[in-house]
Design a protein around this motif. Structure first.
Motif, PDB file in Angstrom:
ATOM      1  N   ARG A 118      91.547  37.593  35.734  1.00 23.51           N
ATOM      2  CA  ARG A 118      92.718  37.630  36.814  1.00 23.51           C
ATOM      3  C   ARG A 118      93.607  39.000  36.380  1.00 23.51           C
ATOM      4  N   ILE A 119      94.037  39.411  37.499  1.00 18.49           N
ATOM      5  CA  ILE A 119      94.943  40.618  37.208  1.00 18.49           C
ATOM      6  C   ILE A 119      96.402  40.051  37.533  1.00 18.49           C
ATOM      7  N   TRP A 135      91.008  48.337  43.687  1.00 16.49           N
ATOM      8  CA  TRP A 135      90.458  46.615  43.312  1.00 16.49           C
ATOM      9  C   TRP A 135      89.808  46.288  44.618  1.00 16.49           C
ATOM     10  N   TRP A 145      87.037  40.919  39.265  1.00 24.35           N
ATOM     11  CA  TRP A 145      88.618  39.832  39.341  1.00 24.35           C
ATOM     12  C   TRP A 145      88.566  38.746  40.144  1.00 24.35           C
TER      13      TRP A 145
END
Length: 280
Positions: A118-119, A135, A145
């Motif tokens: 996860r970001i 992303w 992600w």
């Protein structure tokens, strides 16, 4: 809450290490550990995930992520002045925080992360949009992600979550909606930060979809959307005339009136148009 982990309050950390925020780095520090813990909770259950954080600064959100149970945090920080403060956090959470000094736009974090990933980040204002676009547009989907929990200027957050017909609707909203579920989960006033920015901020949570909502070639869709919104006041038959000599026919084939303007066109229709343009 002055501390969530036995470490000093952030104001003390900043004073100890002389960490005045630098405008050139897009820095605005969030000092309230209640708020950083709240942002971390919006990222979901972190206990089984590695978390990538960009621009941790003195480590407010870093501490929130670790205190909320993140399996591991990889923090990328450009400002060497922040490294001693981050080292203190790493010491308090043995084996759970890795810090890399460098520019997030130039570093590939994947060698340091184990899925699921996860970001979560209070993104520096000057690189936030560029990182988000990267992303959302990797060569292959699904991406590395699972979710993004990101702080932006409120205006940018509204552009990411905008719907057709609104002034904020454009390329960012379409990119986000095509491959993710995006919503604003938290709003923050300028005074929550040190120094206070001139604008309000908001946290956007994006969850990656297993596949794009509608079929389309990513590069063609990007070209169509860019051309449509670069001249958003023009009718689409004029704004898109450089894409194909028979663009009116292709608009009609995609179910779009040639006299429509970009901000009225929903994602599904843009994808249909990208397919019509790709058909040659």
């Amino acid at each position: 809450m002055s501390a969530i982990d036995g470490l000093p309050p952030l104001r003390q950390v900043i004073a100890t290490h002389g960490l005045s925020a630098r405008k050139s780095l897009g820095q605005n520090f969030l000092l309230d550990l209640n708020l950083t813990a709240k942002i971390a909770r919006h990222a979901g259950d972190l206990s089984a995930s590695d978390v990538l954080e960009i621009g941790p600064g003195p480590g407010g959100l870093t501490r929130g992520l670790l205190a909320e149970g993140a399996r591991r945090v990889l923090a990328i920080e450009k400002d060497a002045r922040c490294l001693p403060a981050l080292a203190e956090i790493a010491e308090a959470y043995p084996g759970r925080l890795e810090v890399i000094e460098g520019d997030a736009l130039k570093i590939d974090p994947l060698a340091h992360l184990t899925p699921p990933i996860r970001i979560a980040a209070n993104l520096p204002y000057n690189v936030g949009t560029e990182l988000l676009v990267r992303w959302l547009t990797p060569p292959e989907w699904p991406p590395f992600w699972e979710s993004l929990t990101l702080m932006f200027q409120r205006e940018v957050a509204e552009r990411i979550t905008a719907t057709p017909g609104s002034k904020a609707y454009g390329r960012l909203a379409l990119l986000a909606a095509w491959r993710a579920e995006a919503r604003i989960v938290l709003s923050l006033p300028p005074e929550a930060f040190t120094p206070p920015p001139k604008v309000s901020s908001a946290v956007v949570h994006l969850t990656a979809l297993p596949e794009p909502r509608y079929p389309a070639d990513p590069k063609v869709l990007e070209r169509v959307v860019a051309a449509a919104f670069n001249q958003r006041r023009k009718m689409l038959r004029a704004a898109l005339k450089g894409l194909a000599p028979d663009i009116e026919d292709r608009l009609i084939a995609a179910g779009i009136a040639p006299t429509e303007r970009a901000e009225q066109v929903p994602l599904e229709a843009f994808c249909a148009l990208a397919r019509a343009v790709a058909a040659g």
